[in-house]
Design a protein around this motif. Structure first.
Motif, PDB file in Angstrom:
ATOM      1  N   CYS A 167       5.945  13.380  -6.716  1.00 35.83           N
ATOM      2  CA  CYS A 167       5.372  12.225  -7.416  1.00 35.83           C
ATOM      3  C   CYS A 167       4.800  12.639  -8.755  1.00 35.83           C
ATOM      4  CB  CYS A 167       4.233  11.615  -6.611  1.00 35.83           C
ATOM      5  SG  CYS A 167       4.779  10.527  -5.349  1.00 35.83           S
ATOM      6  N   ARG A 168       4.042  13.723  -8.735  1.00 28.97           N
ATOM      7  CA  ARG A 168       3.402  14.149  -9.983  1.00 28.97           C
ATOM      8  C   ARG A 168       4.449  14.575 -10.994  1.00 28.97           C
ATOM      9  NH1 ARG A 168      -0.855  17.541  -7.076  1.00 28.97           N
ATOM     10  NH2 ARG A 168      -0.039  19.225  -8.328  1.00 28.97           N
ATOM     11  N   SER A 169       5.539  15.177 -10.503  1.00 31.19           N
ATOM     12  CA  SER A 169       6.575  15.624 -11.436  1.00 31.19           C
ATOM     13  C   SER A 169       7.305  14.437 -12.053  1.00 31.19           C
ATOM     14  CB  SER A 169       7.571  16.543 -10.725  1.00 31.19           C
ATOM     15  OG  SER A 169       8.542  15.777 -10.054  1.00 31.19           O
ATOM     16  N   LEU A 170       7.165  13.244 -11.452  1.00 31.32           N
ATOM     17  CA  LEU A 170       7.833  12.064 -12.010  1.00 31.32           C
ATOM     18  C   LEU A 170       6.865  11.233 -12.839  1.00 31.32           C
ATOM     19  CD1 LEU A 170       9.873  11.052  -8.873  1.00 31.32           C
ATOM     20  CD2 LEU A 170      10.710  12.172 -10.911  1.00 31.32           C
ATOM     21  N   GLY A 171       5.685  11.773 -13.100  1.00 32.05           N
ATOM     22  CA  GLY A 171       4.747  11.073 -13.973  1.00 32.05           C
ATOM     23  C   GLY A 171       3.898  10.041 -13.270  1.00 32.05           C
ATOM     24  N   TRP A 223       5.134  12.041 -18.084  1.00 32.06           N
ATOM     25  CA  TRP A 223       5.252  10.662 -18.565  1.00 32.06           C
ATOM     26  C   TRP A 223       5.061  10.553 -20.066  1.00 32.06           C
ATOM     27  CZ3 TRP A 223       6.701   6.068 -19.190  1.00 32.06           C
ATOM     28  CH2 TRP A 223       5.875   5.033 -19.642  1.00 32.06           C
ATOM     29  N   ARG A 224       4.121  11.320 -20.638  1.00 28.83           N
ATOM     30  CA  ARG A 224       3.875  11.192 -22.084  1.00 28.83           C
ATOM     31  C   ARG A 224       4.760  12.160 -22.873  1.00 28.83           C
ATOM     32  NH1 ARG A 224       0.785   6.929 -22.396  1.00 28.83           N
ATOM     33  NH2 ARG A 224      -0.744   6.847 -20.718  1.00 28.83           N
ATOM     34  N   ALA A 225       4.716  13.461 -22.502  1.00 26.07           N
ATOM     35  CA  ALA A 225       5.490  14.434 -23.258  1.00 26.07           C
ATOM     36  C   ALA A 225       6.964  14.366 -22.878  1.00 26.07           C
ATOM     37  CB  ALA A 225       4.938  15.824 -23.016  1.00 26.07           C
ATOM     38  N   ARG A 226       7.269  13.781 -21.717  1.00 27.90           N
ATOM     39  CA  ARG A 226       8.653  13.620 -21.260  1.00 27.90           C
ATOM     40  C   ARG A 226       9.300  14.958 -20.908  1.00 27.90           C
ATOM     41  NH1 ARG A 226      10.179   8.151 -20.738  1.00 27.90           N
ATOM     42  NH2 ARG A 226       8.556   7.041 -21.832  1.00 27.90           N
ATOM     43  N   VAL A 227       8.613  15.715 -20.066  1.00 27.13           N
ATOM     44  CA  VAL A 227       9.219  16.913 -19.513  1.00 27.13           C
ATOM     45  C   VAL A 227       9.431  16.640 -18.028  1.00 27.13           C
ATOM     46  CG1 VAL A 227       8.952  19.373 -19.096  1.00 27.13           C
ATOM     47  CG2 VAL A 227       8.017  18.363 -21.171  1.00 27.13           C
ATOM     48  N   ALA A 228      10.676  16.634 -17.581  1.00 26.73           N
ATOM     49  CA  ALA A 228      10.949  16.372 -16.169  1.00 26.73           C
ATOM     50  C   ALA A 228      11.341  17.679 -15.497  1.00 26.73           C
ATOM     51  CB  ALA A 228      12.070  15.355 -16.023  1.00 26.73           C
ATOM     52  N   ARG A 229      11.197  17.736 -14.191  1.00 23.77           N
ATOM     53  CA  ARG A 229      11.564  18.981 -13.526  1.00 23.77           C
ATOM     54  C   ARG A 229      12.162  18.725 -12.145  1.00 23.77           C
ATOM     55  NH1 ARG A 229       7.023  22.848 -11.300  1.00 23.77           N
ATOM     56  NH2 ARG A 229       8.902  23.709 -10.372  1.00 23.77           N
ATOM     57  N   PRO A 276      13.679  11.981 -19.764  1.00 26.51           N
ATOM     58  CA  PRO A 276      13.024  13.171 -20.304  1.00 26.51           C
ATOM     59  C   PRO A 276      13.643  13.615 -21.632  1.00 26.51           C
ATOM     60  CG  PRO A 276      14.551  13.805 -18.587  1.00 26.51           C
ATOM     61  CD  PRO A 276      14.622  12.307 -18.686  1.00 26.51           C
ATOM     62  N   VAL A 277      12.815  14.358 -22.389  1.00 28.09           N
ATOM     63  CA  VAL A 277      13.309  15.016 -23.601  1.00 28.09           C
ATOM     64  C   VAL A 277      13.722  16.439 -23.226  1.00 28.09           C
ATOM     65  CG1 VAL A 277      12.635  15.831 -25.877  1.00 28.09           C
ATOM     66  CG2 VAL A 277      11.844  13.616 -25.061  1.00 28.09           C
ATOM     67  N   LEU A 278      12.970  17.004 -22.268  1.00 24.28           N
ATOM     68  CA  LEU A 278      13.299  18.338 -21.769  1.00 24.28           C
ATOM     69  C   LEU A 278      13.398  18.266 -20.251  1.00 24.28           C
ATOM     70  CD1 LEU A 278      13.597  21.420 -22.220  1.00 24.28           C
ATOM     71  CD2 LEU A 278      11.134  21.594 -21.914  1.00 24.28           C
ATOM     72  N   LEU A 279      14.516  18.755 -19.740  1.00 20.15           N
ATOM     73  CA  LEU A 279      14.726  18.744 -18.294  1.00 20.15           C
ATOM     74  C   LEU A 279      14.640  20.181 -17.792  1.00 20.15           C
ATOM     75  CD1 LEU A 279      15.701  17.249 -15.690  1.00 20.15           C
ATOM     76  CD2 LEU A 279      18.026  17.705 -16.447  1.00 20.15           C
ATOM     77  N   CYS A 280      13.701  20.452 -16.900  1.00 20.28           N
ATOM     78  CA  CYS A 280      13.539  21.800 -16.367  1.00 20.28           C
ATOM     79  C   CYS A 280      14.126  21.862 -14.970  1.00 20.28           C
ATOM     80  CB  CYS A 280      12.052  22.161 -16.300  1.00 20.28           C
ATOM     81  SG  CYS A 280      11.233  22.120 -17.880  1.00 20.28           S
ATOM     82  N   LEU A 281      15.107  22.734 -14.766  1.00 15.23           N
ATOM     83  CA  LEU A 281      15.780  22.813 -13.474  1.00 15.23           C
ATOM     84  C   LEU A 281      15.511  24.178 -12.847  1.00 15.23           C
ATOM     85  CD1 LEU A 281      19.218  21.371 -14.616  1.00 15.23           C
ATOM     86  CD2 LEU A 281      17.361  20.129 -13.524  1.00 15.23           C
ATOM     87  N   ASP A 282      14.923  24.159 -11.657  1.00 18.39           N
ATOM     88  CA  ASP A 282      14.605  25.413 -10.987  1.00 18.39           C
ATOM     89  C   ASP A 282      15.720  25.732  -9.993  1.00 18.39           C
ATOM     90  OD1 ASP A 282      13.395  27.620  -9.977  1.00 18.39           O
ATOM     91  OD2 ASP A 282      11.452  26.686  -9.627  1.00 18.39           O
ATOM     92  N   ARG A 293      20.808  18.135  -4.293  1.00 18.91           N
ATOM     93  CA  ARG A 293      20.543  18.800  -5.575  1.00 18.91           C
ATOM     94  C   ARG A 293      20.884  17.872  -6.740  1.00 18.91           C
ATOM     95  NH1 ARG A 293      17.521  22.916  -5.912  1.00 18.91           N
ATOM     96  NH2 ARG A 293      17.763  24.541  -4.384  1.00 18.91           N
ATOM     97  N   ARG A 294      22.075  17.247  -6.660  1.00 17.99           N
ATOM     98  CA  ARG A 294      22.491  16.348  -7.748  1.00 17.99           C
ATOM     99  C   ARG A 294      21.533  15.167  -7.863  1.00 17.99           C
ATOM    100  NH1 ARG A 294      27.575  16.914  -5.477  1.00 17.99           N
ATOM    101  NH2 ARG A 294      27.782  14.728  -4.909  1.00 17.99           N
ATOM    102  N   LEU A 295      21.114  14.628  -6.689  1.00 22.76           N
ATOM    103  CA  LEU A 295      20.221  13.474  -6.714  1.00 22.76           C
ATOM    104  C   LEU A 295      18.891  13.847  -7.360  1.00 22.76           C
ATOM    105  CD1 LEU A 295      19.572  10.571  -5.986  1.00 22.76           C
ATOM    106  CD2 LEU A 295      18.851  11.346  -3.742  1.00 22.76           C
ATOM    107  N   GLU A 296      18.428  15.059  -7.086  1.00 26.64           N
ATOM    108  CA  GLU A 296      17.139  15.445  -7.672  1.00 26.64           C
ATOM    109  C   GLU A 296      17.241  15.510  -9.199  1.00 26.64           C
ATOM    110  OE1 GLU A 296      15.496  19.238  -6.713  1.00 26.64           O
ATOM    111  OE2 GLU A 296      13.456  18.457  -6.573  1.00 26.64           O
ATOM    112  N   ILE A 297      18.392  15.976  -9.679  1.00 28.17           N
ATOM    113  CA  ILE A 297      18.593  16.011 -11.134  1.00 28.17           C
ATOM    114  C   ILE A 297      18.636  14.584 -11.686  1.00 28.17           C
ATOM    115  CG2 ILE A 297      20.192  16.672 -12.973  1.00 28.17           C
ATOM    116  CD1 ILE A 297      21.013  19.048 -11.220  1.00 28.17           C
ATOM    117  N   ALA A 298      19.374  13.701 -10.997  1.00 25.66           N
ATOM    118  CA  ALA A 298      19.463  12.316 -11.467  1.00 25.66           C
ATOM    119  C   ALA A 298      18.086  11.663 -11.454  1.00 25.66           C
ATOM    120  CB  ALA A 298      20.424  11.526 -10.575  1.00 25.66           C
ATOM    121  N   ARG A 299      17.284  11.969 -10.413  1.00 21.83           N
ATOM    122  CA  ARG A 299      15.953  11.379 -10.325  1.00 21.83           C
ATOM    123  C   ARG A 299      15.099  11.843 -11.510  1.00 21.83           C
ATOM    124  NH1 ARG A 299      12.029  12.871  -5.434  1.00 21.83           N
ATOM    125  NH2 ARG A 299      11.901  14.759  -6.672  1.00 21.83           N
TER     126      ARG A 299
END
Lengths: 299, 507
Positions: free
Chosen positions: B364-368, A109-115, A206-212, A194-200
């Protein structure tokens, strides 16, 4: 070479031990702003562990992860923040975060790294639309006056919610799921999940999007669509991407920068062409004649 | 459910089917042998003698044998459904006949008869097990959707009318039982169920100690009103705040726990509160409890026969029923407050975060989402409504002691939530009515006496029947009465989410 000139994330001397097992050993690499960076390596090389450290799900045993959310990372500012013991510094050059000191939800939420996750983690009992609205939790929470105003029906929550729905709709259009907005996420086929998880993840701004492993289990057509989507995320949404991937067609085609891990150690770092021709990488993937380097080929 | 697949099941009355039934009967006999066949009784010299009851064992084995065979009859599922349907119709007709032959005043007869007949036959109409595809089945589908839409508003109107209708038809004496034993009692559990539903149904945190907050609310009112003379309306929010505070106190240590571990700690918390209430005699008066708690007043007017009482002030003849009717409306309003708050919260970010937490905490945690505060608000809000219900309990009884807050109470409230369908408001209300009303009504089933003889006391078998009902539910409706989830927001059409996708939470 943006990872040299304008790094978004600087991972330095990252080490993660689980008891006696060293999953990552003194790993350093940079993620360039505006790049698609791929983290590759044979199974068990420690790629997902790196992800879990960056996104705060693991606390690294040692190491620093300086994240320059905005502006240039200034090495003096990084050193000052490290010494101060704080998590965040607003420097003249931009906002700086120490990811190893932050809990997971603050990193998001603060640093804006999503995964995203290797085994998809959607809210399967909620609808596709709800999944994307939950991703916008924090701004909506603020708009609802932390539920106090919202429950009484005062304040601008309704407007903010409509905006959130509009944003979700925009993403559903982009990933081609607009017609399934009101279906439960668990009902979608695998590729769509998979696509929905990326969209979510993208709905958290995010500033950085981490995709596993975003391409795991996708057919060639879906893989090509994914490439297009990731390029659009980089170019249109100005979001940097860090991805773990086994599918070399994805990695070589779209990444600007590739980091190769084996047994928790970085063995190569450079452009896709450089990495592809690196004898160490070939040895790690195909198995070398050398007795000490008998790594298994990738799955 | 439905008919057994005929290709897989052995043919009816084949040697295979009879052999299977025989084996099942043997197993049943073996299991029932220590329970049914042997009985120890004191004889004249007060020494235990072992009696045998072989016929009973034979009956049990025989019933299993016949039942097992009957299950092989083709289309037995449909036959059973129609039999059940016919049974329900008979019961409805029997109830209507009872109303017609009762010694009620004529207006009461007519009112009750039309009400029961209309709702009963409508229920039968939409519940009739018609085969899919027939025109009538399509009509049923539409009727069911219609019923689903109107059941909420009609239910609320009916609830507001209930005490007045009862008073009008049965008079002050006859209606007391219906308003108090059924109405108020059921509504308390509806409210508790709705409160616990926030924690268990929405946030997916299994709480086995919910009664602790009920106790906190009850004792808060009892102590504040007797020691400081605070009025009920002031104590009500205070009790809610205190209970919410204890909810957070419980929430903090259990934040990291999930599933079974969380359940055990919450169970222990409930017991700790009860033991504190028993042992802290200086404040709580221990097992003897607190008595002479101020009774409810009508905004200052006491429900007494005195000149300044409620009845005298409104020019009515004094009757204890007035207080009970007021209590009924009070708990109805409190329950509806819980319901409205929950429904609104579900459409706010916090409610969606609770449900997301139930679905997948790591995502949930991954979405902040701050899962700590999300869990704590769920605990606190659930506890607050429990506290409201607790202070209502204290003002209704005028007496509280720790016996009212045992684990069985927590289990009952949890059973209401689970049977109703976790997360479903209407399901919880129906489950409370069925569970609390059902056990009450068993006390009065004189019909069963006619079948089993005058010595038969149906109330003795309440728990047994209740257990059977629970087992049946878990087989045919494992996710509760209302198992589908309503989405909190939709783009074009509101589609219910089937239970197979909804997770139950991991604790």
């Amino acid at each position: 070479m943006r990872w040299r000139t304008n790094p978004l994330l600087g991972v330095e001397h990252l080490t993660m031990r689980f008891g006696g097992l060293v999953a990552i050993n003194d790993l350093s690499f940079d993620v360039g702003r505006g790049d698609i960076t791929a983290l590759i390596g044979p199974n068990g090389a420690g790629k997902t562990t790196v992800f879990n450290c960056i996104t705060g799900f693991y606390k690294p045993t040692e190491g620093r992860m300086a994240f320059a959310r905005t502006g240039l990372a200034d090495s003096n500012a990084v050193a000052r923040l490290t010494a101060s013991g704080g998590r965040f510094a607003g420097t003249p050059a931009g906002d700086l975060y120490m990811l190893e000191r932050m809990p997971d939800h603050e990193i998001a939420w603060r640093a804006r790294v999503a995964r995203t996750f290797q085994n998809i983690r959607l809210f399967s009992g909620m609808t596709v639309l709800e999944n994307l609205i939950v991703a916008q939790h924090n701004p909506l929470m603020r708009a609802s006056g932390y539920s106090l105003l919202g429950v009484l029906g005062i304040g601008g929550y309704k407007t903010r919610e409509r905006e959130a729905v509009a944003k979700a709709e925009m993403w559903l259009e982009r990933i081609g799921l607009i017609d399934r907005a009101d279906d439960p996420a668990g009902e979608l086929p695998y590729g769509a999940q998979r696509r929905l998880e990326i969209a979510r993840a993208m709905c958290t701004d995010p500033v950085l999007l981490c995709l596993d492993e975003p391409a795991a289990g996708l057919n060639p057509r879906e893989s090509a669509e994914l490439n297009k989507l990731l390029r659009a995320i980089r170019d249109e949404d100005k979001t940097s991407v860090l991805l773990i991937e086994h599918d070399m067609s994805v990695v070589m085609e779209i990444s600007d920068h590739v980091v190769v891990l084996d047994y928790g150690v970085k063995i190569s770092d450079g452009t896709p062409t450089q990495v592809r021709n690196d004898p160490k990488v070939i040895a790690a993937y195909l198995g070398a004649d050398d007795e000490t380097e008998n790594a298994e080929p990738s799955a | 459910m439905g008919a057994k697949p005929t290709d897989a099941a052995p043919a009816f009355f084949s040697a295979e089917a009879i052999g299977g039934a025989f084996r099942a009967a043997l197993v049943a006999a073996g299991l029932a042998f220590p329970i049914l066949a042997l009985r120890a009784e004191p004889d004249l010299n007060n020494q235990l003698v072992l009696l045998n009851r072989w016929p009973l064992l034979l009956w049990a084995a025989g019933i299993v044998f016949v039942g097992h065979l009957a299950a092989q009859i083709p289309h037995v599922g449909r036959i059973l459904k129609w039999a059940l349907f016919a049974g329900c119709t008979l019961v409805l007709v029997w109830i209507l006949a009872g109303v017609a032959n009762s010694n009620l005043p004529l207006r009461g007869k007519i009112a009750l008869f039309t009400l029961i007949a209309a709702s009963g036959f409508f229920g039968l109409l939409i519940a009739a097990p018609c085969a899919p595809g027939t025109p009538f089945h399509d009509f049923q589908k539409r009727a069911r959707a219609f019923a689903g839409k109107i059941v909420g508003p009609i239910g609320i109107v009916a609830l507001f009318a209930f005490p007045l209708v009862m008073l009008w038809t049965l008079g002050p004496g006859g209606s007391l039982k219906w308003i108090n034993n059924y109405g108020v009692q059921i509504l308390i559990y509806v409210m508790l169920g709705w409160g616990l539903n926030i924690v268990v149904g929405l946030a997916g945190l299994l709480d086995l100690g919910y009664v602790a907050f009920y106790a906190v609310g009850a004792y808060a009112y009892a102590l504040l009103s007797t020691h400081f003379g605070l009025s009920f309306w002031l104590c009500l929010p205070l009790a809610g705040i205190l209970a919410a505070f204890w909810g957070i106190i419980l929430g903090f240590p259990v934040l990291r726990l999930r599933g079974d571990y969380l359940a055990i700690v919450t169970l222990a918390f409930g017991e700790i509160i009860r033991l504190v209430l028993i042992n802290w005699t200086d404040v709580t008066n221990g097992n003897a409890g607190l008595s002479s708690i101020p009774r409810i007043t009508f905004f200052g007017l006491p429900f007494t026969a005195a000149d300044n009482g409620f009845a005298a002030s409104f020019g009515l003849e004094f009757s204890p029923i007035h207080r009970n009717i007021f209590l009924f409306y009070l708990i109805l309003c409190l329950a509806l407050l819980t319901n409205v708050a929950t429904l609104r919260l579900r459409r706010l970010p916090i409610g969606r975060a609770w449900e997301a937490l139930r679905e997948d905490e790591i995502a949930c945690r991954s979405l902040g989402i701050n899962t700590t505060s999300t869990k704590l608000t769920a605990f606190a809000l659930g506890a607050m409504f429990g506290g409201f219900a607790g202070s209502f309990f204290a003002v209704r009884q005028g007496f509280v002691n720790p016996d009212s807050f045992t684990f069985l109470e927590s289990a009952t409230i949890l059973a209401v939530v689970v049977l109703g369908g976790m997360g479903s408001q209407i399901g919880v209300a129906l489950a409370a009515a069925a569970m609390i009303g059902g056990t009450e009504i068993l006390r009065e089933l004189d019909l069963l006496k006619a079948i089993f003889g005058p010595d038969f006391d149906p109330a003795q078998y309440r728990m047994l029947i209740f257990g059977f009902a629970m087992v049946a539910m878990m087989i045919w409706k494992p996710r509760g009465l209302v198992s589908s989830r309503e989405p909190s927001i939709f783009l074009k059409t509101r589609k219910s989410v089937s239970a197979s996708h909804v997770r139950e939470g991991h604790g």
